[in-house]
Design an enzyme around this catalytic site. Sequence first.
Site, PDB file in Angstrom:
ATOM      1  N   GLY A  31       1.367  -7.238   0.052  1.00 40.84           N
ATOM      2  CA  GLY A  31       2.566  -7.984  -0.314  1.00 40.84           C
ATOM      3  C   GLY A  31       3.840  -7.378   0.250  1.00 40.84           C
ATOM      4  N   HIS A  37       3.516  -8.903   8.980  1.00 41.47           N
ATOM      5  CA  HIS A  37       2.460  -9.685   8.296  1.00 41.47           C
ATOM      6  C   HIS A  37       2.457 -11.124   8.809  1.00 41.47           C
ATOM      7  CE1 HIS A  37       3.561  -6.576   5.162  1.00 41.47           C
ATOM      8  NE2 HIS A  37       2.262  -6.398   5.244  1.00 41.47           N
ATOM      9  N   GLN A  61      -6.098   3.160  -3.432  1.00 37.03           N
ATOM     10  CA  GLN A  61      -5.726   3.814  -2.174  1.00 37.03           C
ATOM     11  C   GLN A  61      -4.453   4.658  -2.300  1.00 37.03           C
ATOM     12  OE1 GLN A  61      -5.406  -0.154  -0.163  1.00 37.03           O
ATOM     13  NE2 GLN A  61      -3.711   0.783   0.939  1.00 37.03           N
ATOM     14  N   LYS A 150      -0.275  -1.077  13.586  1.00 38.90           N
ATOM     15  CA  LYS A 150       0.600  -0.019  13.057  1.00 38.90           C
ATOM     16  C   LYS A 150      -0.212   0.962  12.215  1.00 38.90           C
ATOM     17  CE  LYS A 150       4.530   0.922  10.261  1.00 38.90           C
ATOM     18  NZ  LYS A 150       3.885   0.857   8.940  1.00 38.90           N
ATOM     19  N   GLN A 154      -6.378   3.137   9.885  1.00 34.62           N
ATOM     20  CA  GLN A 154      -7.038   2.144   9.020  1.00 34.62           C
ATOM     21  C   GLN A 154      -7.866   1.172   9.861  1.00 34.62           C
ATOM     22  OE1 GLN A 154      -5.169   0.075   5.537  1.00 34.62           O
ATOM     23  NE2 GLN A 154      -4.757  -1.522   7.009  1.00 34.62           N
ATOM     24  N   LYS A 185       8.261  -2.405  11.772  1.00 38.86           N
ATOM     25  CA  LYS A 185       8.418  -3.081  10.476  1.00 38.86           C
ATOM     26  C   LYS A 185       7.456  -2.460   9.465  1.00 38.86           C
ATOM     27  CE  LYS A 185      10.680  -7.040  11.911  1.00 38.86           C
ATOM     28  NZ  LYS A 185      11.757  -7.819  11.311  1.00 38.86           N
TER      29      LYS A 185
HETATM   30  O1  PAF Z   1      -2.742  -2.375   5.199  1.00 38.18           O
HETATM   31  C1  PAF Z   1      -2.631  -2.674   4.004  1.00 38.18           C
HETATM   32  O2  PAF Z   1      -1.648  -3.302   3.576  1.00 38.18           O
HETATM   33  C2  PAF Z   1      -3.710  -2.234   3.018  1.00 38.18           C
HETATM   34  O3  PAF Z   1      -4.165  -0.953   3.303  1.00 38.18           O
HETATM   35  C3  PAF Z   1      -4.867  -3.230   2.896  1.00 38.18           C
HETATM   36  C4  PAF Z   1      -5.624  -3.355   4.206  1.00 38.18           C
HETATM   37  C5  PAF Z   1      -4.329  -4.571   2.478  1.00 38.18           C
HETATM   38  C6  PAF Z   1      -5.860  -2.750   1.830  1.00 38.18           C
HETATM   39  O4  PAF Z   1      -5.258  -2.643   0.580  1.00 38.18           O
END
Ligand code: PAF
Length: 282
Positions: A31, A37, A61, A150, A154, A185
């Site tokens: 969010g 996004h 996390q 970015k 991950q 951003k």
């Molecule tokens: O990149 C993110 O915003 C978060 O790590 C994700 C992939 C939505 C998992 O909570």
Amino acid sequence: MKIATKISEVRAQVREWKMQGLTVGLVPTMGYLHEGHASLVRKSVSMCDRTVASVFVNPTQFGPNEDLDTYPRDFDHDCALLEKEGCDMVFHPDPSEMYPEGFCTYVENLSDMPKTLCGKTRPIHFRGVCTVVSKLFHIVTPDKAFFGQKDAQQLAIVRRMVADLSFGIEIVGCPIVREEDGLAKSSRNTYLSPEERKAALVLSKAVFLGQKMIREGQKDADAIVAAQRELIMKEPLARIDYVSAVDGSTLEPVKEVKKDVLFAMAVYIGKTRLIDNFSVEA
Ligand code: PAF
């Protein structure tokens, strides 16, 4: 755009789409959405018949001393942005929907991938990411899922997980979106005071410096990292967490500049920890 808060609602809608032979894209987010996004949603809308975005600030996390409670949230704004970009459904569950009482099963990469770079200061972060992303993949069963470059570590760890656990989902990495002055951003940019906002430009300047050195023929990854560190250290409000050159897939350290090497950094600007990176293209 449909707003779903229950796993069962998402499953029912996706089942209906699949019965019509439609493909589904997933954009997982926490969010407080911005143009970065939006670019993921646009990519999904362009590649898939239907797009689902998730908006969930995932508690597993965040470490005990991290910003879970203060992480910025604005669901109305998120919905407006998602709707404008053509998203078909947003999944916005309560933490109890994702983590029912007694929850005790996690997905964890046991290699060094989650221990390096951001993992050095965020030891449980990628276990939380892999767990929630696995859950979202099981709930939405997308054909493709869209992640920003970015968060390069991950992205690499999610790709590894999808290969290791045979999810059969195509992971699409999307380029970093920057402010006009270069700052990548990030939802966390809102934490910056005006003075810190200016100082934060040191990250993108270090990225651009690294790219320039490579264009000019520098082949020694350590020389590039050293020059980036030197530049960042000149900024009084900046404190380096790490600046590293690693293989973009395995995240193992590299010495030589070649295709897919990832130059990544995390830098504190005041109390705010920001990340930025670039990958070597050819
Ligand atoms: O990149 C993110 O915003 C978060 O790590 C994700 C992939 C939505 C998992 O909570």
